[in-house]
Write a protein that holds these residues in place. Sequence first.
Motif, mmCIF file in Angstrom:
data_model
loop_
_atom_site.group_PDB
_atom_site.id
_atom_site.type_symbol
_atom_site.label_atom_id
_atom_site.label_comp_id
_atom_site.label_asym_id
_atom_site.label_seq_id
_atom_site.Cartn_x
_atom_site.Cartn_y
_atom_site.Cartn_z
ATOM 1 N N GLU A 39 0.812 -1.011 0.036
ATOM 2 C CA GLU A 39 -0.070 -0.053 -0.041
ATOM 3 C C GLU A 39 0.892 1.351 -0.034
ATOM 4 O O GLU A 39 0.418 2.217 -0.729
ATOM 5 C CB GLU A 39 -0.806 -0.024 1.161
ATOM 6 N N ILE A 40 1.909 1.093 0.778
ATOM 7 C CA ILE A 40 2.925 2.429 0.660
ATOM 8 C C ILE A 40 3.676 2.501 -0.559
ATOM 9 O O ILE A 40 3.391 3.815 -0.906
ATOM 10 C CB ILE A 40 3.903 2.420 1.735
ATOM 11 N N LEU A 46 1.607 6.898 -6.863
ATOM 12 C CA LEU A 46 0.398 7.656 -7.151
ATOM 13 C C LEU A 46 1.054 9.093 -6.864
ATOM 14 O O LEU A 46 0.800 10.277 -7.710
ATOM 15 C CB LEU A 46 -0.630 7.678 -6.533
ATOM 16 N N ILE A 47 1.702 9.564 -5.864
ATOM 17 C CA ILE A 47 2.321 10.760 -5.548
ATOM 18 C C ILE A 47 3.140 11.268 -6.683
ATOM 19 O O ILE A 47 3.186 12.339 -7.191
ATOM 20 C CB ILE A 47 2.942 10.744 -4.177
ATOM 21 N N TYR A 48 4.297 10.191 -7.010
ATOM 22 C CA TYR A 48 5.044 10.579 -7.946
ATOM 23 C C TYR A 48 4.306 10.715 -9.409
ATOM 24 O O TYR A 48 4.629 11.800 -10.248
ATOM 25 C CB TYR A 48 6.215 9.453 -8.136
ATOM 26 N N GLU A 49 3.478 10.166 -9.617
ATOM 27 C CA GLU A 49 2.578 10.388 -11.064
ATOM 28 C C GLU A 49 1.800 11.884 -10.706
ATOM 29 O O GLU A 49 1.911 12.507 -11.999
ATOM 30 C CB GLU A 49 1.547 9.268 -11.122
ATOM 31 N N ASN A 50 1.507 12.000 -9.855
ATOM 32 C CA ASN A 50 0.661 13.392 -9.821
ATOM 33 C C ASN A 50 1.602 14.488 -9.876
ATOM 34 O O ASN A 50 1.344 15.462 -10.498
ATOM 35 C CB ASN A 50 -0.110 13.603 -8.379
ATOM 36 N N TYR A 51 2.602 14.412 -9.219
ATOM 37 C CA TYR A 51 3.950 15.294 -9.363
ATOM 38 C C TYR A 51 4.367 15.462 -10.704
ATOM 39 O O TYR A 51 4.621 16.585 -11.270
ATOM 40 C CB TYR A 51 5.392 14.837 -8.428
ATOM 41 N N ILE A 52 4.724 14.385 -11.479
ATOM 42 C CA ILE A 52 5.228 14.239 -12.993
ATOM 43 C C ILE A 52 3.960 15.050 -13.677
ATOM 44 O O ILE A 52 4.426 15.713 -14.591
ATOM 45 C CB ILE A 52 5.461 12.891 -13.398
ATOM 46 N N ASN A 53 2.893 14.723 -13.539
ATOM 47 C CA ASN A 53 1.610 15.367 -14.279
ATOM 48 C C ASN A 53 1.717 16.653 -14.042
ATOM 49 O O ASN A 53 1.323 17.798 -15.066
ATOM 50 C CB ASN A 53 0.338 14.722 -14.003
ATOM 51 N N LYS A 54 1.920 17.322 -12.637
ATOM 52 C CA LYS A 54 1.870 18.647 -12.614
ATOM 53 C C LYS A 54 3.223 19.456 -13.198
ATOM 54 O O LYS A 54 2.939 20.465 -13.672
ATOM 55 C CB LYS A 54 2.176 19.021 -11.106
#
Length: 59
Positions: A39-40, A46-54
């Motif tokens: 889970e971690i 997911l955090i890295y995906e969101n950061y890359i998308n930003k």
Amino acid sequence: MKKFLLKNDGFISFSLYIILVYLISVYYHFYNRYMMVIEIRTNLILIYENYINKIIGTG
């Protein structure tokens, strides 16, 4: 030998029960830790995906 086992049959059954309960608890302890690690890792991905998308501008 058979008489000896028959006299201690209850004790042997109780000991096996305690060992079985211990092994099951150890299994669930490590299973829960394994699932927590998965889970971690998923949350970090997911955090890295969101950061890359930003950074890219598509998020």
